[in-house]
Design an enzyme around this catalytic site. Sequence first.
Site, PDB file in Angstrom:
ATOM      1  CD  GLU A   1     -18.894  33.511 -53.246  1.00  0.00           C
ATOM      2  OE1 GLU A   1     -19.864  33.111 -53.720  1.00  0.00           O
ATOM      3  OE2 GLU A   1     -18.356  34.651 -53.498  1.00  0.00           O
TER       4      GLU A   1
ATOM      5  CD  GLU B   1     -15.759  36.095 -56.118  1.00  0.00           C
ATOM      6  OE1 GLU B   1     -17.085  36.646 -55.904  1.00  0.00           O
ATOM      7  OE2 GLU B   1     -15.310  34.897 -56.250  1.00  0.00           O
TER       8      GLU B   1
HETATM    9  O1  IFM Z   1     -19.940  35.676 -60.051  1.00  0.00           O
HETATM   10  C1  IFM Z   1     -19.802  35.491 -58.626  1.00  0.00           C
HETATM   11  C2  IFM Z   1     -18.716  34.674 -58.445  1.00  0.00           C
HETATM   12  O2  IFM Z   1     -18.550  33.412 -59.086  1.00  0.00           O
HETATM   13  C3  IFM Z   1     -18.844  34.113 -56.823  1.00  0.00           C
HETATM   14  N1  IFM Z   1     -18.823  35.349 -55.873  1.00  0.00           N
HETATM   15  C4  IFM Z   1     -20.039  36.307 -56.340  1.00  0.00           C
HETATM   16  C5  IFM Z   1     -20.011  36.719 -57.886  1.00  0.00           C
HETATM   17  C6  IFM Z   1     -20.947  37.659 -58.201  1.00  0.00           C
HETATM   18  O3  IFM Z   1     -22.388  37.101 -58.073  1.00  0.00           O
END
Ligand code: IFM
Length: 452
Positions: free
Chosen positions: A167, A356
């Site tokens: 990200e 994710e």
């Molecule tokens: O916890 C975070 C992660 O580190 C990166 N993506 C989003 C998740 C939830 O906010």
Amino acid sequence: MTHRIAFPDSFLWGAATAAYQIEGAFDADGKGESVWDRFCATPGTILDGSTGEVACDHYHRWEQDLDLMQALGLTAYRFSMAWTRVLPTGSGRVNLAGLDFYDRLVDGLLQRGIRPFVTLNHWDTPQALHDAGGWPARRTAEAFVEYTDVVSQRLGDRVKDWITHNEPWCVAFLGHYLGIHAPGVRDLASAARSVHHLLLSHGWAVPVLRRNSPGARVGITLNPAEVVAASPSQADLWATNLEDGIRNRLFLDPLYHRGYPVDVIEHMMEREQVAFDYVEAGDMDAIAVSTDFLGVNYYSRTIARADNTVDNLPPVITAEENEHTEMGWEVYAPGLYNLLCRLHFDYRPASMIITENGASYSDAPDAVGRVADARRTSYIRDYLAEARRAMDAGVPLDGYFVWSFLDNFEWSFGYQQRFGIVWVDYETQQRLPKDSALWYRDVIANNGFDTA
Ligand code: IFM
């Protein structure tokens, strides 16, 4: 009538974590200081005043955690490496004890039949590199390549799935423009420079990974959004396009050989006086290096409105309908279908992996130690069904990683948000699989599930 949602035999079923969020041991065995160590030590930055100093103490409890992953049947585990464990000041001296930790972790995963997915940078930039200019400086991209080389020389024989950055939008805009993430900078020019050097370092790192890790699959993880307009008004459509530009096209266009999106660049130059003089000849070709997959982190859709802007950039976003998780994020599973299709049809990545997806709910153990987190299960089930629908539409999706394996340190929210499928008691460090983990175990065992 029940309906079966089945996945291909090769589909990867994983869970994800990140170093600073779970490892703890913030200064153990020669680890250096990262920007998150420094940020958390700065009063007023973290909602509950907490830090990742101990977190889930995974650094010391990793074997037990891997056993639990195996018991749940995970076929893959995505974790990040702390750059400062390996190179305490970001470049130069290598800390062998730090490398040894990840060496043991990788072997432990392989012994349990779990495929390691290594993320090299999940936000914990070495503080020393930040002090020397950080991501706004080209030197940090060079240091990232050095770090990549050290790590992949050591682990490249066994790790066959690499993710350069997690990200980069968050690093650039939350960390360098809004200042709500480490390193807490509030300057649009720094954010724009960070975007470039993060992408450039990705482009430079990919050939290094290919050289040191023959046969590996290499990608980058973004957090692209499905952006929809709050209304059909011209102003909201303008905001939607700008948000899409900053969140999606600013990263995807250069990665897929289209250069930076002209409208976003013009906006930053005209409205915010950002100069793009740091882009050098050859950079855009380097960034557009061929990759094997695009990692997609997706939680919620984004609704863009023009009448609520923060310094004009980016527009403040609201999600008003439907259920929301405790992060305040709208539960909207069809957004995943829309996003995956858009990414596939607009950019044609060789393949995609959901690196994710998950939900924050604080359901706690009851008197008999059961965590009945039905809302998380239904969230994951609905999003998985939409992922499968996207595959039916032709999207080459190879796997799914739930965020997160453990409850953990949720950045500026501290320990107030729980994303884990496994409950963590931060006092005792006891782990307790929630109902969602047991449901996920069955999904993995059956390579799918039935919907009502
Ligand atoms: O916890 C975070 C992660 O580190 C990166 N993506 C989003 C998740 C939830 O906010």
